[in-house]
Motif scaffolding. Sequence first.
Motif, PDB file in Angstrom:
ATOM      1  N   TYR A  44      25.130 -25.382  31.297  1.00  0.00           N
ATOM      2  CA  TYR A  44      25.866 -26.908  30.927  1.00  0.00           C
ATOM      3  C   TYR A  44      26.815 -27.599  32.169  1.00  0.00           C
ATOM      4  CZ  TYR A  44      24.346 -27.270  26.261  1.00  0.00           C
ATOM      5  OH  TYR A  44      23.596 -27.392  25.047  1.00  0.00           O
ATOM      6  N   TYR A  63      23.386 -34.691  22.820  1.00  0.00           N
ATOM      7  CA  TYR A  63      24.612 -35.309  23.428  1.00  0.00           C
ATOM      8  C   TYR A  63      24.373 -36.138  24.491  1.00  0.00           C
ATOM      9  CZ  TYR A  63      26.812 -32.225  19.724  1.00  0.00           C
ATOM     10  OH  TYR A  63      27.277 -31.743  18.895  1.00  0.00           O
ATOM     11  N   GLN A  71      30.976 -36.469  24.349  1.00  0.00           N
ATOM     12  CA  GLN A  71      30.681 -35.727  25.805  1.00  0.00           C
ATOM     13  C   GLN A  71      31.693 -34.498  26.243  1.00  0.00           C
ATOM     14  OE1 GLN A  71      28.670 -37.933  28.430  1.00  0.00           O
ATOM     15  NE2 GLN A  71      26.746 -38.347  27.150  1.00  0.00           N
ATOM     16  N   LEU A  74      32.412 -32.141  23.871  1.00  0.00           N
ATOM     17  CA  LEU A  74      31.382 -31.036  23.849  1.00  0.00           C
ATOM     18  C   LEU A  74      31.765 -30.053  24.911  1.00  0.00           C
ATOM     19  CD1 LEU A  74      28.483 -29.857  23.339  1.00  0.00           C
ATOM     20  CD2 LEU A  74      27.669 -31.621  24.977  1.00  0.00           C
ATOM     21  N   TYR A  75      32.032 -30.564  26.188  1.00  0.00           N
ATOM     22  CA  TYR A  75      32.401 -29.695  27.252  1.00  0.00           C
ATOM     23  C   TYR A  75      33.702 -28.890  27.039  1.00  0.00           C
ATOM     24  CZ  TYR A  75      28.684 -31.113  30.415  1.00  0.00           C
ATOM     25  OH  TYR A  75      27.427 -31.498  30.960  1.00  0.00           O
ATOM     26  N   HIS A  77      34.715 -27.917  24.077  1.00  0.00           N
ATOM     27  CA  HIS A  77      34.226 -26.805  23.141  1.00  0.00           C
ATOM     28  C   HIS A  77      33.575 -25.884  23.982  1.00  0.00           C
ATOM     29  CE1 HIS A  77      33.041 -25.277  19.244  1.00  0.00           C
ATOM     30  NE2 HIS A  77      31.501 -25.061  19.849  1.00  0.00           N
ATOM     31  N   ILE A 125      33.173 -33.038  17.780  1.00  0.00           N
ATOM     32  CA  ILE A 125      31.900 -33.262  17.745  1.00  0.00           C
ATOM     33  C   ILE A 125      31.225 -33.172  16.617  1.00  0.00           C
ATOM     34  CG2 ILE A 125      32.028 -32.811  20.047  1.00  0.00           C
ATOM     35  CD1 ILE A 125      30.790 -29.911  19.651  1.00  0.00           C
ATOM     36  N   GLY A 129      27.023 -33.995  15.294  1.00  0.00           N
ATOM     37  CA  GLY A 129      26.192 -32.816  15.511  1.00  0.00           C
ATOM     38  C   GLY A 129      24.609 -33.234  15.169  1.00  0.00           C
TER      39      GLY A 129
END
Length: 247
Positions: A44, A63, A71, A74-75, A77, A125, A129
Amino acid sequence: MTERLLAPPPATVSPRPRRGAGRVAWLVMALGSLAIVAFAAVPYFTASLPQLAGEEVGLASHYAGQPAFVQVALYAHIVGAAVALMLGPLQFWRGLRERRPRVHRWTGRVYLSGVAIGGLAGLVIAPFGAAGLVGLFGFGALGVLWLVTAWRAYRSIRRRDVAAHQSWMIRNYALTYAAVTLRLWLPFLLVVQIPFGAFEFDAAFANAYAVVPFLCWLPNLVVAEWLIRRRGLPSYRLTPAGLSPRT
């Protein structure tokens, strides 16, 4: 029914597992964590989400079209979970804990910081999902328990209750390890569907992903509680309200 935290008396404490078996288990745990960081997290940070979506990397395609704050979460996480996965095994390294207590404490602080970041971002997030409502409740429950067990582990060591701290850290890392067991359950759940009629990958993956948001962490907690009791650490037991629990 009420839930109580119990410390078994010395007479009921089971002997520790053989050191050789423990070292093998620790090595497997550590290598599994590093493998997931290398193959599931690092990609990622090698390209943008749209680029990764074109390469069908992980959940990037899902995503890539989400709002910017999702987003970013997400990063966050991924970073928090990767830090926790890498540092978690060090918390169970007895040699480091006994010979380098300061290193153990600092890596523990960074580990818990990673859990805090990863857990809070995971809650952000979860509603977005790919697994829908199952993912919301499954991964959402995982995020809440991840944060709660981390807080209990921190509070215990601040009170100098080492035994309770160890119990909560075992539970917490069992939840952290869901990142590994999720990726073990998915291929297994795909394979077991092959004998049942014509196999269509997208449908089989959807079936698997409808189960894995809970399956990736519930068995981990069962194993964690078994380990806690096996080692004679404070464990949870259900007892009738108002009655003294049996030990």
